[in-house]
Design an enzyme around this catalytic site. Sequence first.
Site, mmCIF file in Angstrom:
data_model
loop_
_atom_site.group_PDB
_atom_site.id
_atom_site.type_symbol
_atom_site.label_atom_id
_atom_site.label_comp_id
_atom_site.label_asym_id
_atom_site.label_seq_id
_atom_site.Cartn_x
_atom_site.Cartn_y
_atom_site.Cartn_z
ATOM 1 N N GLY A 101 -14.939 0.617 -5.500
ATOM 2 C CA GLY A 101 -13.963 1.649 -5.834
ATOM 3 C C GLY A 101 -14.589 2.938 -6.328
ATOM 4 O O GLY A 101 -13.976 3.684 -7.103
ATOM 5 N N SER A 117 -5.721 -13.677 0.744
ATOM 6 C CA SER A 117 -6.492 -12.659 0.045
ATOM 7 C C SER A 117 -6.512 -12.998 -1.435
ATOM 8 O O SER A 117 -5.493 -13.412 -1.998
ATOM 9 C CB SER A 117 -5.863 -11.276 0.265
ATOM 10 O OG SER A 117 -6.615 -10.266 -0.362
ATOM 11 N N SER A 126 -13.047 -3.320 -1.152
ATOM 12 C CA SER A 126 -13.717 -2.445 -2.119
ATOM 13 C C SER A 126 -15.232 -2.611 -2.083
ATOM 14 O O SER A 126 -15.866 -2.817 -3.117
ATOM 15 C CB SER A 126 -13.189 -2.711 -3.535
ATOM 16 O OG SER A 126 -13.509 -1.658 -4.411
ATOM 17 N N TYR A 144 0.823 -1.199 0.000
ATOM 18 C CA TYR A 144 0.000 0.000 0.000
ATOM 19 C C TYR A 144 0.867 1.264 0.000
ATOM 20 O O TYR A 144 1.865 1.343 0.708
ATOM 21 C CB TYR A 144 -0.933 0.017 1.206
ATOM 22 C CG TYR A 144 -2.108 -0.942 1.106
ATOM 23 C CD1 TYR A 144 -2.312 -1.745 -0.003
ATOM 24 C CD2 TYR A 144 -3.025 -1.040 2.156
ATOM 25 C CE1 TYR A 144 -3.388 -2.609 -0.079
ATOM 26 C CE2 TYR A 144 -4.101 -1.911 2.093
ATOM 27 C CZ TYR A 144 -4.273 -2.699 0.969
ATOM 28 O OH TYR A 144 -5.347 -3.570 0.914
#
Length: 302
Positions: free
Chosen positions: A216, A160, A212, A55
């Site tokens: 988004g 993930s 999300s 990130y």
Amino acid sequence: MITRCQFAPNSPEFSRLVYGTWRILDDQPSAQDINRRLHRCVELGITTIDTAEIYGLYQVEAALGRALALSPALRDRLEIVTKAGIYIPNPANPERKVGFYDASAAQLTRSVDTALRLLGTDRLDLFLVHRPDWLTGLDDTAAGLNQLLRAGKIRSAGVSNYSASQFAALNSRMEQPLVTNQIEFHLLRMAPIDDGVLDQCQQVRVKPMAWSPLAGGKLFDAANPAASRLAALAATLAKKYAGATLEQLAYAWILAHPSQPVPVIGTNKVARIESAAAAAGITLEREDWYALWVAAQGHGVP
């Protein structure tokens, strides 16, 4: 106040909504700004913070560490989730020419050690393999996670963006079962309902994390026919749900699924964090949940 839950029978407790930090540096906040935001999350009962090595081009973990250092007692009021395994070209790593995945035991161990140092903590409450790595075998990835668990550096492990078969395969090598699969799931992406991922979560009794949850921002794009249909329906449903917005109904839609997904909210605006927290109190009626499905899909149920 947001309730708490276990993601799996062998997991620590987490908050039912998670604050995500994917874009936390977009508005160039100071450490004090981030610290104040984290305190407000805790006040609302959103005590679980989700981040990742990649990130902010590998800058967010350090930024969170600086914010946490301003309030030493804050760390113990939070559950920290981070992810690792994605490596892309960036200014700090000019030698990289192409993006790649690495979920080898050696790399996962290095990533956790780095995260602990940057975040200024002695343990991670949950550590996720960010993406399946097609060149690392199951035994290698599992060996890294198992060792991190045994060492107490991570309290629980998950993945993930794994398919149901990828999750099952890695889970078969784990000494402690995986506790979650963080997936993209929202009104404009319903694939996990049909591809077996959410069925598997129910089967093995793990709660998925939904990243999300507002697509988004595409959920509010007037040029998107699905978004327009959802906006019109939300205006009607608002009367029934105390003025709930489309944003709040979108969270409630995710929360209502029987696999009990945990949405990862990603806004930098405190007012929207507060709005998301209020959405946790909305219980959609069955017909309204399906009405939102129909509006998103543009056709009736099969």
